[in-house]
Design an enzyme around this catalytic site. Sequence first.
Site, PDB file in Angstrom:
ATOM      1  N   LEU A 397      41.864  35.860  12.072  1.00  0.00           N
ATOM      2  CA  LEU A 397      42.092  35.462  13.464  1.00  0.00           C
ATOM      3  C   LEU A 397      43.459  35.982  13.914  1.00  0.00           C
ATOM      4  CD1 LEU A 397      40.926  31.866  14.130  1.00  0.00           C
ATOM      5  CD2 LEU A 397      42.135  33.204  15.821  1.00  0.00           C
ATOM      6  N   GLU A 399      44.609  38.728  16.887  1.00  0.00           N
ATOM      7  CA  GLU A 399      44.330  39.780  17.866  1.00  0.00           C
ATOM      8  C   GLU A 399      45.398  40.870  17.868  1.00  0.00           C
ATOM      9  OE1 GLU A 399      43.883  36.603  18.295  1.00  0.00           O
ATOM     10  OE2 GLU A 399      41.778  36.399  18.846  1.00  0.00           O
ATOM     11  N   ASP A 424      39.703  35.869  27.190  1.00  0.00           N
ATOM     12  CA  ASP A 424      40.882  34.992  27.290  1.00  0.00           C
ATOM     13  C   ASP A 424      41.845  35.201  26.110  1.00  0.00           C
ATOM     14  OD1 ASP A 424      39.642  32.568  29.307  1.00  0.00           O
ATOM     15  OD2 ASP A 424      38.237  33.794  28.169  1.00  0.00           O
ATOM     16  N   HIS A 466      37.914  29.924  28.308  1.00  0.00           N
ATOM     17  CA  HIS A 466      36.775  30.768  27.919  1.00  0.00           C
ATOM     18  C   HIS A 466      36.091  31.324  29.163  1.00  0.00           C
ATOM     19  CE1 HIS A 466      37.303  28.492  24.188  1.00  0.00           C
ATOM     20  NE2 HIS A 466      36.600  29.412  23.583  1.00  0.00           N
TER      21      HIS A 466
END
Length: 660
Positions: A397, A399, A424, A466
């Site tokens: 996890l 980005e 998001d 989201h």
Amino acid sequence: MIQYEQKGLSKDELINLYKELLTPRLIEEKMLVLLRQGRIAKWFSGIGQEAIAVGCGMALNPDEYILPMHRNLGVFTTRKIPMHRLFSQFQGKPGGFTKGRDRSFHFGTQEYKIIGMISHLGPQLGVADGIALGNLLKKNNQVTAVFSGDGGTSEGDFHEALNVAAVWDLPVIFIIENNGYGLSTPSNEQFRMKQFIDKGIGYGMDAVQIDGNNILETYTSIKSIAESLRENPRPVLLECLTFRMRGHEEASGTKYVPPNLLEEWGKKDPVVNFESYLLKNNIIKQDLIDSFRADIKSQIERGLEVTFAEENPKVNTQVEIGDMYRPLEKKEVLPVSDKKSDKRYLDAISDGMRLSMQKYPNLVIMGQDVAEYGGVFKATQGFVEEFGKERVRNTPLCESAIVGTGFGLSINGYKAIVEMQFADFVTCGFNQIINNLAKSHYRWGQNADVVVRMPTGAAVGAGPFHSQSNEAWFTHTPGLKVVYPAFPTDAKGLMIAAIEDPNPVMFFEHKALYRSVSEPVPDDYYSLPIGKAKLIREGKDITIITYGLGVHWALEFLDANKNISADLLDLRSLLPWDQEAAEASAKKTGKVIILHEDTLTGGIGGEIAAHINEACFEYLDAPVMRCASLDTPVPMNAELEWNFLPKNRFTDTMQRLLSY
Ligand SMILES: Cc1ncc(C[n+]2csc(CCOP(=O)(O)OP(=O)(O)O)c2C)c(N)n1
């Protein structure tokens, strides 16, 4: 005093190391003189730390990538970059590596396999992961070395990059120059642990601590770590103990550094100590040292002469704009047959990626849960079975590290698709997109062949985190391309175009369209041009410009109001956007409304309205109007969400404009 061990090195090797160590020192000494004379503007000194960069440059093979930081002149000199090119780079002259567009060590060069930093420090580490992943996939047994200062390790990028490298067994040497300070901040205000090697266990990687001022230790340690990683790929954290002997940069001084520390570390100077070791052990004679010094100094003088005689870059706006993107190699690809089958928006995206994976063996897909699970929206379902786990990679996890990895892959000859689980979450990878992907081609000619997939948008009751429409963050960033299809046929063709495009493309996919829209889509491989809008309804009274879900709202409206004769322009791409098509329609109808799901203020509607105003003013019968979401976060409750979205206000705005 530094204790040296010869460690099996021959006399010639020792002498060569000495000369390499001396070179950055003498360049720096000259730079300090030039600074005092006002002939150069700024200098970040690595004096006292040269043994690390030089040890690394000498230990790796010349075809192995090194990613240095701002105190690592020794990496550049050991790779034998001609001095005048370095100086021209420092001075912003055309003979450098960035056409005068970036400063000092902020450049990369494929020729010398050096990938320079961006100011933000930590992003380098994720880029190194990508280069190393490329090497791992090529099975070429190469290692990658990347530097960080001790301060830079406090950034999240450090954690993300080391974690990814550990999970993926990437052959990266993470070299930490522990020099006691990050600008004015001492180590005890930067971190709590005693030493960086303690972090190794947390990442599940080997960690080694060495004396960073001892050239024999840096050189032989990095050499043996590199040999081991070539055989058995994995990351290693290498902590080099050293000290920053001068200010952060020359203007900022060292007032905050206790004098006893400077004195203590001054005795451990890497050049002086090694020189006296070589002299004492009769490995070198003073006259050879003198001749080295004379030789290096004359190289420096010659290099400076070239640089100072060089003209400044010629200002040419077309060249500036033209260098934003790497030119496309080929234009649109047409489908070879007429065969079509019904595909939903999601299937079309998936099909575009699948055909591209077949066509480009160097294409890698990365993202959270994209492998066996097929991604949370199932866009990559079945991909692992077809293409294998090497090319369809579940990521931790993180980005930022993964976008950085995408850039590193691109540097190493790959193409990458990075899936944001939801658009998001791109905030966590923002820096890499804005400052690495978008700027590298303009800065030093390195394209970022990366597609960032962005499942976006509201109308699904998913709340503030989201549901966001965040395309305008990216349309404001020169160097990116932004694509936003509304139909399956466009989604497939534009996905293929985005992957073929050597530049970074933000690919927006509306979640509410994934399973709700379908149409016959060509089965073959085909691409559509990025930057071209599509006129999907033709009329004479008004122009509706929109994209994404807005196109479907507008269609619904026009179907319910058949008396209104409107041009409906689906932009499909937002950067670049089709100004020509918008102008043509605006000139025809004289009334323009821009509809978008994004919030009003700062949305791309403002930009389009401004452009039409400037380009078509004489043709307009009314002000260009915008209909957009409220300037609030996206609320979850359905009634609140529909109040937030512009759909219910569209009729009103249309009526106002039509009756103007
Ligand atoms: C994201 C970010 N925050 C702040 C800065 C300003 N800055 C530049 S270098 C630096 C200190 C870096 O310290 P360290 O990583 O230990 O490297 P050193 O300068 O000591 O070699 C800071 C705070 C920056 N460049 N980037």
